[in-house]
Design a protein around this motif. Structure first.
Motif, PDB file in Angstrom:
ATOM      1  N   LEU A 143      -3.780  -4.979 -15.665  1.00 49.28           N
ATOM      2  CA  LEU A 143      -3.348  -3.092 -16.059  1.00 49.28           C
ATOM      3  C   LEU A 143      -3.737  -2.229 -15.191  1.00 49.28           C
ATOM      4  O   LEU A 143      -3.320  -1.290 -15.683  1.00 49.28           O
ATOM      5  CB  LEU A 143      -4.071  -3.483 -17.247  1.00 49.28           C
ATOM      6  CG  LEU A 143      -4.203  -4.530 -18.501  1.00 49.28           C
ATOM      7  CD1 LEU A 143      -5.115  -4.581 -19.858  1.00 49.28           C
ATOM      8  CD2 LEU A 143      -2.482  -3.298 -19.428  1.00 49.28           C
ATOM      9  N   ILE A 144      -5.046  -2.877 -13.920  1.00 51.35           N
ATOM     10  CA  ILE A 144      -5.532  -1.665 -13.594  1.00 51.35           C
ATOM     11  C   ILE A 144      -4.068  -1.390 -12.224  1.00 51.35           C
ATOM     12  O   ILE A 144      -4.186  -0.054 -11.952  1.00 51.35           O
ATOM     13  CB  ILE A 144      -6.350  -2.380 -12.516  1.00 51.35           C
ATOM     14  CG1 ILE A 144      -7.391  -3.136 -12.959  1.00 51.35           C
ATOM     15  CG2 ILE A 144      -6.754  -1.760 -10.960  1.00 51.35           C
ATOM     16  CD1 ILE A 144      -8.501  -4.014 -12.159  1.00 51.35           C
ATOM     17  N   SER A 145      -3.666  -2.660 -11.841  1.00 52.34           N
ATOM     18  CA  SER A 145      -2.265  -2.079 -11.076  1.00 52.34           C
ATOM     19  C   SER A 145      -1.032  -1.178 -11.852  1.00 52.34           C
ATOM     20  O   SER A 145      -1.418   0.105 -11.463  1.00 52.34           O
ATOM     21  CB  SER A 145      -1.343  -3.021 -10.398  1.00 52.34           C
ATOM     22  OG  SER A 145      -2.560  -4.172 -10.387  1.00 52.34           O
ATOM     23  N   LEU A 146      -1.220  -1.492 -13.246  1.00 51.25           N
ATOM     24  CA  LEU A 146      -0.257  -0.713 -14.113  1.00 51.25           C
ATOM     25  C   LEU A 146      -1.081   0.902 -13.964  1.00 51.25           C
ATOM     26  O   LEU A 146       0.211   2.200 -13.749  1.00 51.25           O
ATOM     27  CB  LEU A 146      -0.104  -1.076 -15.178  1.00 51.25           C
ATOM     28  CG  LEU A 146       0.811  -0.116 -16.170  1.00 51.25           C
ATOM     29  CD1 LEU A 146       2.647   0.189 -15.507  1.00 51.25           C
ATOM     30  CD2 LEU A 146       1.243  -0.218 -17.231  1.00 51.25           C
ATOM     31  N   PHE A 160       1.222  -0.951  -0.605  1.00 52.68           N
ATOM     32  CA  PHE A 160       0.023   0.289   0.042  1.00 52.68           C
ATOM     33  C   PHE A 160       0.967   1.365   0.389  1.00 52.68           C
ATOM     34  O   PHE A 160       0.272   2.383  -0.229  1.00 52.68           O
ATOM     35  CB  PHE A 160      -0.836   0.318   1.115  1.00 52.68           C
ATOM     36  CG  PHE A 160      -1.875  -1.127   1.592  1.00 52.68           C
ATOM     37  CD1 PHE A 160      -3.110  -0.566  -0.030  1.00 52.68           C
ATOM     38  CD2 PHE A 160      -1.954  -2.269   1.694  1.00 52.68           C
ATOM     39  CE1 PHE A 160      -4.189  -1.750  -0.098  1.00 52.68           C
ATOM     40  CE2 PHE A 160      -2.512  -3.023   1.426  1.00 52.68           C
ATOM     41  CZ  PHE A 160      -4.324  -3.086   1.107  1.00 52.68           C
ATOM     42  N   LEU A 161       1.554   1.201   0.022  1.00 53.74           N
ATOM     43  CA  LEU A 161       2.856   2.463  -0.479  1.00 53.74           C
ATOM     44  C   LEU A 161       3.474   2.944  -1.888  1.00 53.74           C
ATOM     45  O   LEU A 161       2.520   2.026  -2.441  1.00 53.74           O
ATOM     46  CB  LEU A 161       4.347   2.108   0.090  1.00 53.74           C
ATOM     47  CG  LEU A 161       4.551   2.066   1.789  1.00 53.74           C
ATOM     48  CD1 LEU A 161       6.257   1.092   1.678  1.00 53.74           C
ATOM     49  CD2 LEU A 161       4.581   2.686   2.801  1.00 53.74           C
ATOM     50  N   PRO A 162       2.911   4.050  -1.894  1.00 58.29           N
ATOM     51  CA  PRO A 162       2.844   4.423  -2.638  1.00 58.29           C
ATOM     52  C   PRO A 162       4.118   3.743  -4.383  1.00 58.29           C
ATOM     53  O   PRO A 162       3.388   4.080  -5.762  1.00 58.29           O
ATOM     54  CB  PRO A 162       3.661   5.828  -3.262  1.00 58.29           C
ATOM     55  CG  PRO A 162       3.325   6.273  -1.344  1.00 58.29           C
ATOM     56  CD  PRO A 162       3.924   5.097  -0.760  1.00 58.29           C
ATOM     57  N   SER A 163       4.883   2.776  -3.485  1.00 59.65           N
ATOM     58  CA  SER A 163       5.697   2.189  -4.586  1.00 59.65           C
ATOM     59  C   SER A 163       4.854   0.939  -5.424  1.00 59.65           C
ATOM     60  O   SER A 163       5.688  -0.577  -5.774  1.00 59.65           O
ATOM     61  CB  SER A 163       7.015   1.779  -3.973  1.00 59.65           C
ATOM     62  OG  SER A 163       7.017   1.468  -2.771  1.00 59.65           O
ATOM     63  N   GLY A 164       4.181   0.133  -4.253  1.00 50.67           N
ATOM     64  CA  GLY A 164       3.110  -0.700  -4.163  1.00 50.67           C
ATOM     65  C   GLY A 164       2.939  -1.267  -5.642  1.00 50.67           C
ATOM     66  O   GLY A 164       2.885  -2.464  -5.813  1.00 50.67           O
ATOM     67  N   PRO A 165       1.434  -0.060  -6.114  1.00 49.88           N
ATOM     68  CA  PRO A 165       1.239  -0.586  -7.817  1.00 49.88           C
ATOM     69  C   PRO A 165       1.932  -0.881  -8.597  1.00 49.88           C
ATOM     70  O   PRO A 165       1.881  -1.916  -9.261  1.00 49.88           O
ATOM     71  CB  PRO A 165       0.654   0.785  -7.937  1.00 49.88           C
ATOM     72  CG  PRO A 165      -0.060   1.435  -7.023  1.00 49.88           C
ATOM     73  CD  PRO A 165       1.558   0.532  -5.404  1.00 49.88           C
ATOM     74  N   ALA A 166       3.156  -0.353  -8.573  1.00 47.76           N
ATOM     75  CA  ALA A 166       4.070  -0.639 -10.251  1.00 47.76           C
ATOM     76  C   ALA A 166       4.784  -2.869  -8.744  1.00 47.76           C
ATOM     77  O   ALA A 166       4.809  -2.971 -10.456  1.00 47.76           O
ATOM     78  CB  ALA A 166       5.092  -0.061  -9.629  1.00 47.76           C
ATOM     79  N   ALA A 167       4.791  -2.767  -8.027  1.00 49.81           N
ATOM     80  CA  ALA A 167       5.237  -3.747  -8.120  1.00 49.81           C
ATOM     81  C   ALA A 167       3.530  -5.128  -7.782  1.00 49.81           C
ATOM     82  O   ALA A 167       4.376  -5.912  -8.449  1.00 49.81           O
ATOM     83  CB  ALA A 167       6.023  -4.551  -6.172  1.00 49.81           C
ATOM     84  N   LEU A 168       2.662  -4.222  -7.542  1.00 47.45           N
ATOM     85  CA  LEU A 168       1.625  -5.205  -8.035  1.00 47.45           C
ATOM     86  C   LEU A 168       1.225  -5.535  -9.524  1.00 47.45           C
ATOM     87  O   LEU A 168       1.012  -7.103  -9.931  1.00 47.45           O
ATOM     88  CB  LEU A 168       0.526  -4.724  -7.876  1.00 47.45           C
ATOM     89  CG  LEU A 168       0.048  -4.830  -5.485  1.00 47.45           C
ATOM     90  CD1 LEU A 168      -1.055  -4.128  -5.557  1.00 47.45           C
ATOM     91  CD2 LEU A 168       0.015  -6.190  -5.168  1.00 47.45           C
ATOM     92  N   ALA A 169       2.571  -4.732 -10.161  1.00 43.26           N
ATOM     93  CA  ALA A 169       1.721  -4.606 -11.489  1.00 43.26           C
ATOM     94  C   ALA A 169       2.636  -5.477 -12.079  1.00 43.26           C
ATOM     95  O   ALA A 169       2.241  -6.417 -12.872  1.00 43.26           O
ATOM     96  CB  ALA A 169       1.827  -3.237 -12.073  1.00 43.26           C
ATOM     97  N   MET A 170       3.973  -5.723 -12.016  1.00 44.28           N
ATOM     98  CA  MET A 170       5.031  -6.875 -12.196  1.00 44.28           C
ATOM     99  C   MET A 170       4.214  -7.867 -11.986  1.00 44.28           C
ATOM    100  O   MET A 170       4.725  -9.335 -12.450  1.00 44.28           O
ATOM    101  CB  MET A 170       5.804  -7.169 -11.348  1.00 44.28           C
ATOM    102  CG  MET A 170       6.956  -5.072 -12.370  1.00 44.28           C
ATOM    103  SD  MET A 170       8.335  -5.022 -11.377  1.00 44.28           S
ATOM    104  CE  MET A 170       9.237  -4.298 -12.689  1.00 44.28           C
TER     105      MET A 170
END
Lengths: 534, 276
Positions: A241-244, A219-229
């Protein structure tokens, strides 16, 4: 426009390295090697993620991205005075909209050794997480988002703190934001690490604290990029795609916030301090420092003491180096081991505070003509600066040593800790005196970046010698610190303490004499170096 | 630079060029040169500034005024030549020479997080002056220059004019024999300029010497009894203001000596035609 600004950064770096001379070149080479080593090491760790599966791989990436994000965010604060970026205030008169300016400034912020290391790390993450499908494009895009987010957050915090550090209301808060966050991060990491180990030992499974932490980093600002990966790797197209999209939105939002902060800082009048028109004049020598010598030495010492607090650049630099030293002391892991020997760590802040004296004329900059035009003995200026630094360091060391003695419940190492601190401070300050004279660099007073050392590659020249002093001093400290930590008998400890204190005093004296003799007859040359425009 | 022999050479020159009864010049410059890379900033100037005079050094931008003044005040090392201030060679005995001169540089960068009062005290302490003397003189200077109200304000909050005035106060604090001022009236409002002129006139009235550079011919014409015109690193005119003027406005003489520059009438027809 973005490409123009990136080229401008390259041109300024080249020009800065040319004018910084041999120190700049050595500093650049050293920083490049360091960046490549860090990038290769951390990138290699990300490669190992390939061995993990499913959620573990995603969480490991999220944890790594969170760490990278926090290092970028706190970097300018922790390494105060060593940063070199494009200065937005120099572009403020051009008819350029934020939309034209910000992408270029963002990309320019990545041009440097931090950018090189980060790209290497992200290459490791891409290889570690890439799926063998078209979703690899999502992996690539997520890595780019992480890169841009790091740069944007770094700029946002540096600009916000720089603006706040100039206002009376916010300056105290601005001072502690970065260091306290770094401290909290350190303690938090120690806590999570211990919980993980304890849980593994007791039940064979990670503890609830560790489970919470691995959920938290998503849930940190860096989280979505990691989740997208992670989602791309698992083949979950929609979720990837949603995570990206979330990662892209965050980059845009942080960049826009940075733009707003930048506009506010550039169009607000700085408030310099608490002394306003009509205020009764105070004496230069603080009332609490009647022990300062008269004459030139006392004048310089008093001026330095006044400016350490009033000049936002000096305030941030001093505060950051002190807190950087305090971080390992307050670490949970450190407090749980060591017993009475723990008190010896009181030498760490003294070591770092002394090592931050590698550019003592930098804050004076072109104003140093005031001293040159008076004449007199060159060594007096350095002595005055050293006295001011000692006045700040001495109570700090005593307080830290006392606090650690209380925490350890053992006061038998108190005097040894003070002696070791004298050694650490004397050695680093002595080396710092020489470097200050040999490689002085004027530090600009930027309204948008109190951490700036100029945008022309001067940061490299400033950082290289400082790291060199740290390394040399650390090597010199080993033969003193090790016997002191190992000595069991109080008598032996007392003897080694005396030797340590004498070595510290001797090292400082040699450094001071060497610096002073180098300055004799060369004050105009020193001034010329300090007047170099950034 | 041949520092050992330079003063003797300078003194011989003065012995030849000055009548026996004339007082020695306050400032004597011989063969002063400075290059920055391939660019010659000062191309070997000779100059005598009479003691007690108000001496104006004028020249176009880049003529070498600031470089010359910086070399004369030991802030910039010359490649060649000697400077003698109040009988002391600046580059072979800098400490003695510096005690006899006061300096206000062009960009006037100060420790601006000190207050005006602290800055004056700092300068006094740097010169190891007695605390009581510093305090009394600082108070008087701040009063005369109209800065008494701002004594407790940080210099960073001063206007340009106030910065010039506090810089001047610092330069005068130790009662120097010779005062070097680089563009003291630049960016200064008329009220501050008048305050500075008043102080300087009183100062030269006591027998001290002022050397200042300026672009403002009107000010130089009004204040200075001697003037030198510097162009491309060389002195192209030097003497009493009346002699240099030759009955004409100083600005006309100046433009004639240094050249009128490119014709501003031709070209630039696009100026003001668009905002792009």
């Amino acid at each position: 426009m973005a490409w123009v600004l990136v080229r401008l950064k390259f041109v300024l770096l080249r020009a800065g390295l040319r004018t910084a001379g041999i120190q700049g070149t050595l500093g650049a080479v050293f920083a490049l090697v360091l960046a490549l080593a860090i990038g290769a090491l951390a990138g290699g760790l990300f490669l190992a993620v390939r061995l993990l599966e499913g959620r573990d791989a995603t969480d490991a990436t999220a944890g790594g991205f969170a760490l990278l994000f926090l290092v970028w965010s706190l970097g300018p604060v922790i390494t105060a005075g060593a940063e070199g970026t494009l200065e937005p205030h120099r572009l403020s008169l051009f008819p350029l909209s934020a939309r034209q300016l910000l992408p270029g400034l963002l990309l320019a912020a990545l041009v440097g050794f931090g950018g090189v290391a980060t790209v290497l790390i992200l290459v490791g993450a891409i290889i570690g997480m890439a799926p063998a499908s078209p979703l690899v494009l999502v992996t690539l895009a997520a890595a780019v988002c992480q890169l841009l987010l790091c740069a944007a957050m770094s700029r946002l915090l540096a600009t916000a703190i720089s603006g706040a550090a100039r206002s009376r209301r916010w300056r105290d808060l601005a001072l502690i934001i970065g260091p306290v966050t770094a401290l909290a991060l350190n303690v938090g990491l120690q806590f999570v690490s211990r919980s993980f180990q304890d849980g593994q030992v007791v039940s064979g499974r990670p503890s609830p604290v560790f489970e919470t932490a691995r959920a938290f980093v998503r849930f940190l600002p860096s989280g979505p990029a990691a989740l997208a990966m992670g989602n791309a790797r698992e083949g979950r197209t929609l979720l990837a795609l949603i995570s990206l999209a979330g990662a892209i939105t965050l980059v845009v939002a942080v960049t826009a916030l940075w733009g707003r902060t930048l506009r506010r800082v550039l169009t607000s009048a700085p408030v310099s301090g608490s002394l306003q028109s009509g205020a009764a004049p105070r004496a230069l020598v603080p009332a609490w420092a009647p022990f300062l010598p008269r004459g030139r030495v006392g004048a310089v010492a008093a001026k330095e003491l006044r400016l350490t607090w009033r000049d936002p650049r000096q305030r941030v630099a001093a505060f950051s180096s002190v807190f950087a030293g305090a971080i390992p002391l307050i670490s949970l892991r450190v407090l749980s081991i060591g017993g009475g020997r723990l008190v010896l760590l009181a030498a760490v802040p003294a070591f770092l505070f002394g090592a931050s004296a590698c550019n003592q004329y930098g804050f004076d900059g072109p104003a140093h003509w005031t001293n040159v035009v008076v004449g007199g003995r060159s060594g007096d200026d350095i002595l005055g600066k050293n006295i001011a630094r000692t006045v700040v360091a001495a109570p700090l060391v005593v307080v830290v040593a006392s606090a650690l003695s209380l925490l350890a419940g053992d006061g038998s190492y108190f005097l040894a800790a003070i002696a070791l601190a004298v050694a650490a401070f004397g050695i680093t300050l002595g080396l710092g005196n020489i470097v200050s004279v040999v490689a002085p660099i004027a530090l600009p007073d930027s309204p948008t970046n109190v951490f700036s050392s100029g945008n022309t590659g001067q940061g490299l020249a400033a950082t290289g010698p400082a790291i060199g002093v740290l390394l040399v001093a650390a090597v010199l400290m080993v033969p003193l610190a090790l016997p002191l930590a190992l000595a069991g008998a109080p008598g032996a400890r007392a003897a080694i303490s005396l030797v340590a204190a004498a070595v510290g005093a001797g090292a400082w004296y040699l450094g001071w004499r060497s610096a002073a003799s180098r300055l004799v007859g060369r004050e105009p040359e020193l001034l010329a170096r300090l007047e170099k425009r950034d | 630079m041949d520092e050992g022999r330079a003063p003797r050479r300078a003194r011989r020159h003065l012995a030849r060029s000055e009548p026996a009864w004339a007082p020695p010049p306050a400032v004597s410059i011989r063969g002063l040169e400075k290059r920055f890379g391939s660019k010659v900033a000062v191309a070997g100037i000779d100059l005598d500034v009479p003691a007690g005079s108000f001496f104006g050094l004028v020249g176009p931008n880049g003529a070498g005024k600031t470089t010359s003044l910086r070399m004369a005040t030991a802030l910039l090392r010359p490649d060649r030549g000697t400077v003698v201030v109040d009988g002391v060679n600046v580059w072979s005995d800098p400490n003695t020479a510096k005690a006899r001169m006061g300096v206000l540089p062009e960009d006037n960068r100060l420790f601006d997080r000190l207050t005006g009062w602290e800055l004056l005290t700092y300068n006094g302490m740097l010169r190891s002056m007695d605390a009581g003397t510093v305090s009394a003189r600082a108070r008087e200077l701040l009063d005369v220059l109209g800065l008494a109200e701002a004594a407790g304000t940080m210099v960073v909050d001063y206007s340009q004019g106030m910065r010039k005035k506090i810089g001047l106060a610092c330069a005068l604090l130790h009662a120097p024999r010779v005062l070097f001022l680089d563009e003291p009236f630049e960016s200064v409002d008329p009220v501050s300029a008048r305050a500075i002129r008043t102080v300087l006139t009183r100062y030269t009235g006591n027998g001290a010497t002022v050397v200042f550079s300026s672009h403002v011919m009107d000010t130089v014409e009004k204040l200075c009894d001697h003037v030198a015109v510097l162009h491309a690193g060389r002195i192209v005119a030097n003497g009493t203001t009346a002699d240099v003027r030759g009955g004409r406005p100083l600005e006309d003489v100046f433009v004639e000596l240094v050249g009128a520059g490119p014709d501003a009438g031709g070209g630039l027809s696009w100026l003001g035609s668009s905002s792009g």
